[in-house]
Enzyme design. Structure first.
Site, PDB file in Angstrom:
ATOM      1  N   GLU A 125      -3.394  15.454 -35.708  1.00 53.64           N
ATOM      2  CA  GLU A 125      -2.411  16.203 -35.173  1.00 53.64           C
ATOM      3  C   GLU A 125      -3.036  17.395 -34.206  1.00 53.64           C
ATOM      4  O   GLU A 125      -4.268  17.832 -34.649  1.00 53.64           O
ATOM      5  CB  GLU A 125      -1.412  17.235 -36.420  1.00 53.64           C
ATOM      6  CG  GLU A 125      -2.332  18.331 -36.964  1.00 53.64           C
ATOM      7  CD  GLU A 125      -1.870  18.681 -38.133  1.00 53.64           C
ATOM      8  OE1 GLU A 125      -0.585  19.332 -38.166  1.00 53.64           O
ATOM      9  OE2 GLU A 125      -2.347  18.403 -39.165  1.00 53.64           O
ATOM     10  N   LYS A 127      -4.317  20.780 -32.628  1.00 52.26           N
ATOM     11  CA  LYS A 127      -4.641  22.099 -32.784  1.00 52.26           C
ATOM     12  C   LYS A 127      -4.206  23.220 -31.970  1.00 52.26           C
ATOM     13  O   LYS A 127      -4.311  22.970 -30.904  1.00 52.26           O
ATOM     14  CB  LYS A 127      -6.195  22.393 -33.160  1.00 52.26           C
ATOM     15  CG  LYS A 127      -6.705  23.495 -33.490  1.00 52.26           C
ATOM     16  CD  LYS A 127      -8.107  23.615 -33.792  1.00 52.26           C
ATOM     17  CE  LYS A 127      -8.471  24.901 -34.477  1.00 52.26           C
ATOM     18  NZ  LYS A 127      -8.282  26.049 -33.708  1.00 52.26           N
ATOM     19  N   ASP A 129      -3.129  26.441 -30.021  1.00 55.59           N
ATOM     20  CA  ASP A 129      -3.936  27.689 -29.825  1.00 55.59           C
ATOM     21  C   ASP A 129      -2.768  28.811 -29.828  1.00 55.59           C
ATOM     22  O   ASP A 129      -2.437  29.049 -28.592  1.00 55.59           O
ATOM     23  CB  ASP A 129      -4.790  27.423 -28.324  1.00 55.59           C
ATOM     24  CG  ASP A 129      -5.820  28.385 -28.465  1.00 55.59           C
ATOM     25  OD1 ASP A 129      -6.048  29.205 -29.409  1.00 55.59           O
ATOM     26  OD2 ASP A 129      -6.205  28.737 -27.334  1.00 55.59           O
ATOM     27  N   TYR A 237       2.469  23.350 -40.288  1.00 54.04           N
ATOM     28  CA  TYR A 237       1.848  22.429 -40.351  1.00 54.04           C
ATOM     29  C   TYR A 237       0.938  22.400 -41.751  1.00 54.04           C
ATOM     30  O   TYR A 237       0.217  21.703 -42.082  1.00 54.04           O
ATOM     31  CB  TYR A 237       0.439  22.253 -39.274  1.00 54.04           C
ATOM     32  CG  TYR A 237      -0.155  23.617 -38.957  1.00 54.04           C
ATOM     33  CD1 TYR A 237      -0.778  24.276 -39.926  1.00 54.04           C
ATOM     34  CD2 TYR A 237      -0.048  24.398 -37.754  1.00 54.04           C
ATOM     35  CE1 TYR A 237      -1.626  25.252 -39.818  1.00 54.04           C
ATOM     36  CE2 TYR A 237      -0.624  25.348 -37.349  1.00 54.04           C
ATOM     37  CZ  TYR A 237      -1.147  25.845 -38.442  1.00 54.04           C
ATOM     38  OH  TYR A 237      -1.967  27.208 -38.151  1.00 54.04           O
ATOM     39  N   CYS A 430     -18.302  52.429  -2.790  1.00 52.56           N
ATOM     40  CA  CYS A 430     -17.249  52.104  -3.487  1.00 52.56           C
ATOM     41  C   CYS A 430     -16.122  52.096  -2.625  1.00 52.56           C
ATOM     42  O   CYS A 430     -15.742  52.812  -1.864  1.00 52.56           O
ATOM     43  CB  CYS A 430     -16.977  53.316  -4.584  1.00 52.56           C
ATOM     44  SG  CYS A 430     -15.605  53.236  -5.250  1.00 52.56           S
ATOM     45  N   CYS A 433     -13.361  54.701  -3.541  1.00 50.53           N
ATOM     46  CA  CYS A 433     -13.260  56.257  -3.004  1.00 50.53           C
ATOM     47  C   CYS A 433     -14.292  56.557  -1.744  1.00 50.53           C
ATOM     48  O   CYS A 433     -14.486  57.543  -1.315  1.00 50.53           O
ATOM     49  CB  CYS A 433     -13.466  57.056  -4.213  1.00 50.53           C
ATOM     50  SG  CYS A 433     -15.124  57.125  -4.807  1.00 50.53           S
ATOM     51  N   CYS A 454     -19.922  53.104  -9.064  1.00 53.56           N
ATOM     52  CA  CYS A 454     -19.483  54.206  -7.973  1.00 53.56           C
ATOM     53  C   CYS A 454     -19.775  55.483  -8.625  1.00 53.56           C
ATOM     54  O   CYS A 454     -19.834  55.668 -10.016  1.00 53.56           O
ATOM     55  CB  CYS A 454     -17.909  53.948  -7.945  1.00 53.56           C
ATOM     56  SG  CYS A 454     -17.271  55.729  -7.176  1.00 53.56           S
ATOM     57  N   CYS A 460     -12.779  59.317  -7.687  1.00 54.31           N
ATOM     58  CA  CYS A 460     -12.387  58.044  -7.584  1.00 54.31           C
ATOM     59  C   CYS A 460     -11.041  57.597  -8.290  1.00 54.31           C
ATOM     60  O   CYS A 460     -10.887  57.767  -9.606  1.00 54.31           O
ATOM     61  CB  CYS A 460     -13.415  57.058  -8.048  1.00 54.31           C
ATOM     62  SG  CYS A 460     -13.256  55.389  -7.662  1.00 54.31           S
TER      63      CYS A 460
HETATM   64  S1  IVH Z   1      -4.369  23.793 -40.822  1.00 53.12           S
HETATM   65  C1  IVH Z   1      -6.324  24.567 -44.505  1.00 53.12           C
HETATM   66  N1  IVH Z   1      -3.590  22.699 -38.698  1.00 53.12           N
HETATM   67  O1  IVH Z   1      -6.574  26.633 -36.557  1.00 53.12           O
HETATM   68  C2  IVH Z   1      -6.126  24.497 -43.020  1.00 53.12           C
HETATM   69  N2  IVH Z   1      -4.729  24.799 -38.571  1.00 53.12           N
HETATM   70  O2  IVH Z   1      -9.415  26.942 -37.135  1.00 53.12           O
HETATM   71  C3  IVH Z   1      -5.457  25.623 -42.467  1.00 53.12           C
HETATM   72  N3  IVH Z   1      -4.380  25.869 -36.230  1.00 53.12           N
HETATM   73  O3  IVH Z   1      -6.076  29.618 -38.603  1.00 53.12           O
HETATM   74  C4  IVH Z   1      -5.076  25.128 -41.075  1.00 53.12           C
HETATM   75  N4  IVH Z   1      -3.269  24.031 -35.220  1.00 53.12           N
HETATM   76  O4  IVH Z   1      -4.538  29.137 -36.805  1.00 53.12           O
HETATM   77  C5  IVH Z   1      -4.343  23.763 -39.083  1.00 53.12           C
HETATM   78  N5  IVH Z   1      -2.359  21.663 -36.928  1.00 53.12           N
HETATM   79  C6  IVH Z   1      -3.020  22.642 -37.393  1.00 53.12           C
HETATM   80  C7  IVH Z   1      -3.524  23.800 -36.573  1.00 53.12           C
HETATM   81  C8  IVH Z   1      -4.404  24.964 -37.281  1.00 53.12           C
HETATM   82  C9  IVH Z   1      -3.771  25.484 -35.120  1.00 53.12           C
HETATM   83  C10 IVH Z   1      -5.094  27.205 -36.236  1.00 53.12           C
HETATM   84  C11 IVH Z   1      -4.720  27.979 -37.442  1.00 53.12           C
HETATM   85  C12 IVH Z   1      -5.922  28.211 -38.216  1.00 53.12           C
HETATM   86  C13 IVH Z   1      -7.215  27.726 -37.122  1.00 53.12           C
HETATM   87  C14 IVH Z   1      -8.403  27.306 -37.746  1.00 53.12           C
END
Ligand code: IVH
Length: 735
Positions: A125, A127, A129, A237, A430, A433, A454, A460
């Site tokens: 799945e 990750k 951000d 998740y 600068c 100023c 500066c 400034c």
């Molecule tokens: S599982 C037991 N699944 O990544 C594992 N984490 O690097 C717990 N994160 O702190 C995390 N997408 O903030 C998991 N699909 C996903 C995620 C995910 C983002 C983040 C989460 C975690 C960090 C770890």
């Protein structure tokens, strides 16, 4: 500082340095927020944070999970209660290559060797951000939500999380465990991020760096209405504490979350082989730019919960999961011009203005060029610097943005360089100023600093706001009710240009009222826009009664006779922190004397002919004083200030005779008549040693209301405990 310039760090040195900085900054955060006893100045703190950022800019792959920059945008939480997670919130091991993924699966095979025929299934799945959050449901009701914090203890942000539409206040369907902590990611879409930036720009508000930091800041708002206005999103998740497994597998558990009313990633699949996992990784990567939110990799997890439990954990990470990271996204664009920004400490920071280009869903228009040598590609001795790029106006460049990291130029496409492009001439004046901008020689290494700075200091404008913020900050004049936010407001409204103007604010009461009212109106408007409600009974500006204003003016007046050491520190002279300011105060006794000696020193050929030799004051400080007092333009500013403010002459207390001389003292609880740092300075002046914790070596504990464990430790050890008033009497300050 004996620090190596960022541009000459090797990969491994950078990794080491980032680790050190993360730990050091975390420690300063703790001292500042938890102990209320910072040990470095704001400027020193900023220097650490900036160095961290600069290194991360050069080595985006080295950005740490616990990096201070990942906390940027999250202002120090005020008043969020701490929550200990019943089950810690973990992070993930990382894989960068297909081979890393193969190794992960091989480790699993070996671990489950006993079950040779076991076909281990995995989920894959995106990750996301964003920021992870833990949501506790009791009998299907959302009762508490917390940030990850350090993994063990987070902050209670329930009220803010409740404003997120993707988070059900009550679970739907049935079959949920009696208690379950649902975990997932709070994030902000690009569309929402761009909309917020536009709204903010329209009112001249703050700039937002990226969706992740903005989501972090939005979650830590004191007013949930502000969080609500940010339209954050949430994917579920994982889970922490639970009274029953949601289902026997990861995949089915997440499907259950969906039935209970959560949003879950539509891109989650179950896979059996490494080929399937990698194929899904590439599928997700292809869709990355059209998802509308940041993802930085694909997470693989063992599907069977039973196998997850058997495989278990290593320090802070599950063995049964791995994050397969995406390489940094790149794009090509052209450099339209190079601007010089003057930073808070006077550093001239070159910025390339780019033809706007989308990288990782975010429009990039500016990119830092770090410093003069970086732009040239070699240092002042003609040595090529690592990653230095010889970038010129008109050049085509490849830029990249790795996850959270500020975009940077990877390389210049020399083939596309216009025939008339000339090397960039870095200004020696600068741009704000007009003062000379110089490169200092580092005393220890004898090398030139990579930054040009500066020399305008107080005159400034670019440095003025930061100087003003410093002037009113805690270790300096410490004016109650006049924090950085109000300083910015008054500066931008033209009401305060130099420190002296603070003391004449009262004379401009109508304008001050107007500025404050303008801000309130704006905030109300934003809230209104966010909530869709309109206000009733809108009172006009004149009708509003700003009782706070009288208080603010009184607080300002109360600081017209500051202690000399605070005043010297408040001037914000480079290299003069609280300790040095105190040494100077003791040495010169009055501000007039310091100014006199400072000016003579500035004029002298050899400063040592004039400046006395003082323990603890070296050439760095002497040169800083020379620069400051030698700059005639600082004279006017100082004169105006001293017309308003009269620093108290510094009286040296008779330390040897003092009752507390030589004693080790611990302050605990709330002090009501002085700040912690004042108390500490006063005690030290009297020859006492001030310790942070109670031990057998402690002679005396001064306890205010709310004193806790230290008080107990003192009574356990039979150490004398007195209150603040008794302390003041004992040191001859009692009323
Ligand atoms: S599982 C037991 N699944 O990544 C594992 N984490 O690097 C717990 N994160 O702190 C995390 N997408 O903030 C998991 N699909 C996903 C995620 C995910 C983002 C983040 C989460 C975690 C960090 C770890």
């Amino acid at each position: 500082m004996s620090e190596k310039p960022v541009d000459s760090l090797s990969q491994s040195e950078a990794a080491e340095e980032l680790k050190r900085l993360a730990a050091e900054i975390a420690e300063h955060d703790r001292r500042y927020h938890t102990e209320d006893a910072p040990t470095i100045s704001d400027a020193e703190y900023d220097a650490l944070a900036l160095r961290n950022l600069a290194i991360e800019g050069r080595f985006p792959d080295l950005v740490r999970e616990d990096s201070p920059s990942r906390r940027v945008g999250a202002p120090p939480a005020e008043g969020f209660a701490k929550v200990r997670h019943a089950v810690p919130m973990l992070s993930l091991a990382k894989a960068y290559t297909d081979q890393d993924v193969a190794d992960f699966i091989e480790r699993g095979r070996r671990f489950f060797d006993r079950d040779k025929d076991l076909g281990i299934a995995f989920t894959a799945e995106p990750k996301i951000d964003g920021l992870s959050a833990s949501l506790r449901y009791e009998n299907g009701i959302f009762v508490q939500g917390a940030t990850r914090g350090d993994g063990a203890v987070g902050e209670d942000i329930t009220a803010n999380l409740k404003t997120i539409a993707d988070i059900p206040k009550k679970l739907q369907g049935s079959g949920w465990p009696e208690v379950i902590e649902i975990r997932g990611e709070v994030y902000m879409t690009y569309a929402e991020f761009e909309a917020l930036k536009r709204r903010s720009a329209a009112i001249g508000g703050q700039d937002y760096v990226n969706p992740r930091n903005t989501a972090a800041g939005s979650l830590r708002q004191k007013d949930p209405a502000v969080t609500a206005s940010r339209n954050l999103k949430f994917f579920a998740y994982a889970w922490g504490y639970t009274t029953a497994d949601p289902a026997p597998t990861q995949y089915d558990s997440v499907q259950k979350f969906k039935e209970w009313g959560f949003k879950v990633s539509p891109l989650m699949v179950r896979a059996k082989s490494i080929d399937e996992l990698i194929a899904h990784y590439h599928r997700i990567e292809e869709q990355r730019s059209s998802l509308g939110y940041d993802i930085d990799g694909v997470v693989y997890k063992v599907d069977q919960l039973e196998l997850q439990r058997r495989w278990g954990f290593v320090t802070g990470e599950p063995r049964w999961a791995v994050a397969h990271k995406f390489p940094a996204e790149q794009a090509m664009t052209t450099v339209e011009k190079i601007d010089i920004q003057v930073g808070r400490t006077g550093t001239l920071a070159p910025v390339a203005r780019l033809a706007p280009v989308t990288v990782g869903g975010v429009v990039v228009e500016n990119v830092t060029l770090h410093n003069e040598d970086y732009i040239k590609g070699f240092d002042s001795n003609g040595q090529p610097i690592r990653d230095g790029i010889d970038v010129r106006i008109g050049d085509t460049v490849v830029i990249q943005r790795a996850g959270d990291v500020i975009p940077q130029i990877v390389r210049v496409v020399i083939d596309k360089r216009p025939a008339d492009a000339v090397p960039y001439e870095f200004p020696h004046i600068c741009p704000v100023c007009g003062s000379p901008a110089t490169r200092e020689i580092n005393e220890k290494t004898g090398k030139e600093d990579s930054r040009r700075r500066c020399t305008g200091e107080l005159i400034c404008a670019a440095q003025a706001v930061e100087g003003l913020r410093h002037f009113v900050s805690r270790g300096a004049l410490d004016i109650e009710g006049l924090g950085a936010e109000n300083i910015d407001l008054f500066f931008n409204a033209g009401l305060v240009k130099t420190a002296a103007d603070i003391f004449t604010l009262k004379d401009r009461r109508p304008a001050v009222t107007k500025a404050l009212a303008g801000r309130r109106e704006e905030q109300a408007r934003l809230r209104e826009a966010a909530s869709g409600r309109t206000r009733k009974n809108v009172r006009s500006v004149e009708e509003r009664n700003y009782e706070g204003l009288d208080k603010l003016f009184a607080a300002i007046d109360a600081r017209r006779e500051p202690e000399l050491d605070r005043f010297i520190f408040a001037l914000g002279i480079r290299h003069i922190g609280e300790t040095t300011a105190a040494v100077l105060a003791r040495q010169f006794s009055t501000i007039e004397e310091l100014i006199r000696v400072g000016k003579e020193t500035a004029k002298a050929e050899d400063p040592h002919d004039v400046f006395p030799s003082i323990n603890g004051i070296g050439d760095t400080v002497i040169n800083a004083l020379r620069d400051f007092f030698g700059n005639e333009r600082n004279d006017d500013v100082l004169d105006a200030l001293l017309a308003q403010v009269h620093p108290k002459p510094y009286v040296v207390e008779i330390s040897a005779g003092s009752e507390v001389s030589g004693k080790t003292v611990v302050f605990t609880g709330t002090l009501e008549k002085m700040t912690r740092s004042e108390a500490k300075a006063m005690a030290e002046r009297l020859g006492a040693k001030v310790a942070g914790s109670v031990s057998a070596k402690t002679d005396l504990v001064v306890a205010g209301p709310g004193a806790g464990s230290k008080l107990k430790a003192a009574s356990d050890l039979g150490i004398e405990v007195i209150d603040e008033d008794t302390w003041l009497q004992r040191i001859g300050r009692g009323g």
